[in-house]
Write an enzyme that holds these catalytic residues in place. Structure first.
Site, PDB file in Angstrom:
ATOM      1  N   GLY A  32       5.017 109.594  -7.472  1.00  0.00           N
ATOM      2  CA  GLY A  32       5.549 109.336  -8.618  1.00  0.00           C
ATOM      3  C   GLY A  32       5.246 109.943  -9.760  1.00  0.00           C
ATOM      4  O   GLY A  32       6.145 110.362 -10.639  1.00  0.00           O
ATOM      5  N   ARG A  91      -7.626 110.312  -0.752  1.00  0.00           N
ATOM      6  CA  ARG A  91      -7.891 110.255  -2.079  1.00  0.00           C
ATOM      7  C   ARG A  91      -9.358 110.217  -2.446  1.00  0.00           C
ATOM      8  O   ARG A  91      -9.867 110.259  -3.609  1.00  0.00           O
ATOM      9  CB  ARG A  91      -7.062 108.841  -2.310  1.00  0.00           C
ATOM     10  CG  ARG A  91      -5.636 108.962  -2.378  1.00  0.00           C
ATOM     11  CD  ARG A  91      -4.795 107.666  -2.580  1.00  0.00           C
ATOM     12  NE  ARG A  91      -3.204 108.251  -3.146  1.00  0.00           N
ATOM     13  CZ  ARG A  91      -2.286 107.457  -3.143  1.00  0.00           C
ATOM     14  NH1 ARG A  91      -2.386 106.412  -2.800  1.00  0.00           N
ATOM     15  NH2 ARG A  91      -1.135 107.955  -3.514  1.00  0.00           N
ATOM     16  N   LYS A 123      18.634 112.967  -1.223  1.00  0.00           N
ATOM     17  CA  LYS A 123      19.769 112.772  -2.167  1.00  0.00           C
ATOM     18  C   LYS A 123      19.382 113.338  -3.520  1.00  0.00           C
ATOM     19  O   LYS A 123      18.254 113.566  -3.932  1.00  0.00           O
ATOM     20  CB  LYS A 123      19.704 111.217  -2.338  1.00  0.00           C
ATOM     21  CG  LYS A 123      20.318 110.513  -1.162  1.00  0.00           C
ATOM     22  CD  LYS A 123      20.191 109.150  -1.264  1.00  0.00           C
ATOM     23  CE  LYS A 123      21.020 108.296   0.045  1.00  0.00           C
ATOM     24  NZ  LYS A 123      21.260 106.791  -0.765  1.00  0.00           N
ATOM     25  N   GLY A 182       5.923 113.121  -1.499  1.00  0.00           N
ATOM     26  CA  GLY A 182       5.371 112.522  -0.386  1.00  0.00           C
ATOM     27  C   GLY A 182       5.567 113.085   0.929  1.00  0.00           C
ATOM     28  O   GLY A 182       4.805 113.565   1.888  1.00  0.00           O
TER      29      GLY A 182
HETATM   30  P1  ADP Z   1       9.754 114.068  -1.150  1.00  0.00           P
HETATM   31  O1  ADP Z   1       9.187 112.680  -0.683  1.00  0.00           O
HETATM   32  O2  ADP Z   1       9.054 115.193  -0.665  1.00  0.00           O
HETATM   33  O3  ADP Z   1       9.968 113.901  -2.565  1.00  0.00           O
HETATM   34  P2  ADP Z   1      12.504 113.127  -0.378  1.00  0.00           P
HETATM   35  O4  ADP Z   1      11.936 111.756  -0.298  1.00  0.00           O
HETATM   36  O5  ADP Z   1      13.575 113.299  -1.393  1.00  0.00           O
HETATM   37  O6  ADP Z   1      11.108 114.112  -0.600  1.00  0.00           O
HETATM   38  O7  ADP Z   1      13.264 113.876   1.068  1.00  0.00           O
HETATM   39  C1  ADP Z   1      12.497 113.990   2.325  1.00  0.00           C
HETATM   40  C2  ADP Z   1      13.757 113.520   3.396  1.00  0.00           C
HETATM   41  O8  ADP Z   1      14.825 114.177   3.110  1.00  0.00           O
HETATM   42  C3  ADP Z   1      13.016 113.727   4.552  1.00  0.00           C
HETATM   43  O9  ADP Z   1      13.099 112.289   5.264  1.00  0.00           O
HETATM   44  C4  ADP Z   1      14.271 114.453   5.443  1.00  0.00           C
HETATM   45  O10 ADP Z   1      14.452 114.091   6.826  1.00  0.00           O
HETATM   46  C5  ADP Z   1      15.299 114.392   4.474  1.00  0.00           C
HETATM   47  N1  ADP Z   1      16.372 115.482   4.680  1.00  0.00           N
HETATM   48  C6  ADP Z   1      16.126 116.560   4.267  1.00  0.00           C
HETATM   49  N2  ADP Z   1      17.554 117.309   4.504  1.00  0.00           N
HETATM   50  C7  ADP Z   1      18.353 116.496   5.111  1.00  0.00           C
HETATM   51  C8  ADP Z   1      19.575 116.859   5.686  1.00  0.00           C
HETATM   52  N3  ADP Z   1      20.192 117.739   5.560  1.00  0.00           N
HETATM   53  N4  ADP Z   1      20.296 115.529   6.091  1.00  0.00           N
HETATM   54  C9  ADP Z   1      19.513 114.309   6.024  1.00  0.00           C
HETATM   55  N5  ADP Z   1      18.331 114.033   5.661  1.00  0.00           N
HETATM   56  C10 ADP Z   1      17.617 115.214   5.207  1.00  0.00           C
HETATM   57 MG    MG Z   2       9.974 110.844   0.024  1.00  0.00          MG
END
Ligand code: ADP
Ligand code: MG
Length: 399
Positions: free
Chosen positions: A380, A38, A199, A357
């Site tokens: 965010g 940053r 999710k 992230g």
């Molecule tokens: P970002 O921070 O980039 O927005 P998210 O926080 O939404 O991403 O998602 C990242 C997480 O999703 C990771 O910790 C990864 O392990 C998990 N993940 C990805 N695919 C699966 C899966 N098939 N089953 C369980 N967890 C998963």
């Molecule tokens: Mg995340």
């Protein structure tokens, strides 16, 4: 979107006091910053303004002091880190308004740099209190916002000040806004979006917005399971939000109506236990997942097909890993697709913008950080932008 940048200011800024909002909310461990990304990001703006003769007054928040002074969250903690990165001395000013600030600014020479105390020590910051913003503005002639990551908040230092002083985007903000505009504002079609991660529920608004904006929506990660289940696939013990299958169905229908093709995996990597290189690891068709298996990554055939989709596209926006990439070998789909995106970008065929992230970490793991067009570390703010929301800090800069 049009906004003023440092190019719209006179070259010589001697005598000008520049209030510059930056992101210095550094990750800390045992009182030490663990990552200076940053600081590196805002250094060019700080140095340019100082070199053009302005008195530079940095504004930033640090932690969540909730409107009260808290000695453990003083910006004096990160002062040394900023000084080391920009290789200049910085005056620490332990207030944000009033005579102490006025006197300190009086002591600074043209081209000097000062940092004001944590904006969030005062309740007027998060309340976006106009009186508070006015009191800060008394010690400035111009306002520069270089903190895209804080732009989704309408706070005094991110939004209020922009209305009181001539407002400009700093160099990091300018770069970020241009990259985001190239990815979703006025992108070259066809546009592909990759949305992955754990999710559906955390990214509903992102999926809805993208299905209206892009030609190809590639869904991977845990959230793909909810879409597969909505299509009648038995996903075994996979992470899956069964209560959201109707929502997933509605998103697929809306995408259909908007001319957006949704791509779901047709082969997957599964295991009975979630561990590194588990003995039960296998790759199968989505229709062959057993009751006691979990889908943990997109399969190799689907990854190859998705790479072919990217080859037909001019623009890519990416949020969320394709699999549980922290645990091998469930990083393979993410790494392979990231490498394809990077190669297409390097060949000049694709503009690729990514953020989030875990996405930043996943792309770094794939080794493509420097080979994609832009990676946003804004968290965010990046997600809200992907949701199609107007960010107050950006709107306030719009000329
Ligand atoms: P970002 O921070 O980039 O927005 P998210 O926080 O939404 O991403 O998602 C990242 C997480 O999703 C990771 O910790 C990864 O392990 C998990 N993940 C990805 N695919 C699966 C899966 N098939 N089953 C369980 N967890 C998963
Ligand atoms: Mg995340």
């Amino acid at each position: 979107m049009s906004f003023k940048t440092l190019d719209d200011l006179p070259q010589d800024l001697t005598g000008q006091r520049a209030l510059v909002r930056v992101d210095l909310n550094l990750p800390m461990k045992d009182g030490q910053a663990t990552d200076l990304t940053r600081v590196t990001a805002v250094a060019p703006t700080i140095l340019e303004l100082a070199d053009r003769g302005a008195k530079v007054l940095l504004l930033a928040h640090f932690g969540r002091p909730k409107g009260e002074r808290n000695s453990t969250m003083s910006l004096s903690y990160v002062l040394g880190d900023v000084e080391r990165v920009i290789e200049r001395e910085i005056m620490f000013i332990p207030e944000i308004t009033g005579p102490v600030v006025e006197q300190s600014v009086g002591i600074l020479s043209d081209g000097d740099i000062g940092i004001l105390e944590n904006t969030r020590f005062w309740p007027g910051e998060e309340a976006n209190d106009p009186e508070f913003a006015r009191a800060i503005a008394e010690n400035g002639d111009i306002y520069v916002n270089d903190a895209f990551s804080a732009a989704h908040r309408a706070h005094a230092s991110t939004e209020g000040l922009a209305k009181l002083l001539p407002a400009y985007a700093g160099r990091a903000m300018e770069k970020e806004l241009k990259a985001l505009d190239a990815a979703l504002g006025t992108p070259n079609p066809p546009v592909a979006a990759v949305v992955g991660g754990a999710k559906v529920s955390t990214k509903l608004a992102v999926l809805e917005n993208l299905s209206r904006q892009v030609q190809h929506l590639i869904i991977g990660g845990g959230m793909a399971n909810t879409f597969l289940a909505a299509n009648g696939v038995n996903v075994g013990k996979s992470l899956c939000e069964h209560d959201l299958t109707d929502t997933a169905r509605a998103i697929m229908d809306a995408a259909d109506g908007a001319g957006c093709t949704i791509h779901l995996p047709y082969d997957v990597v599964v295991a009975k236990e979630f561990a590194a290189n588990p003995p039960s690891l296998r790759t199968c068709n989505v229709h062959e997942v057993a009751e006691d298996e979990m889908i943990l990554d997109v399969g190799p055939q689907a990854v190859e097909a998705l790479g072919d989709v990217l080859k037909t596209c001019a623009t890519l926006v990416w949020n969320g890993p394709m699999g549980a990439f922290e645990t091998p070998p469930f990083d393979e789909a993410t790494v392979a697709l990231a490498k394809t995106a990077a190669a297409l970008t390097q060949a000049g065929a694709l503009t690729s913008v990514a953020g989030g992230g875990d996405t930043v970490a996943a792309l770094a793991h794939a080794g493509v950080t420097d080979d994609v067009t832009y990676i946003s570390t804004a968290g965010g703010a990046f997600l809200e932008w992907m949701e199609g929301k107007e960010l107050p800090g950006v709107a306030a800069l719009s000329a």
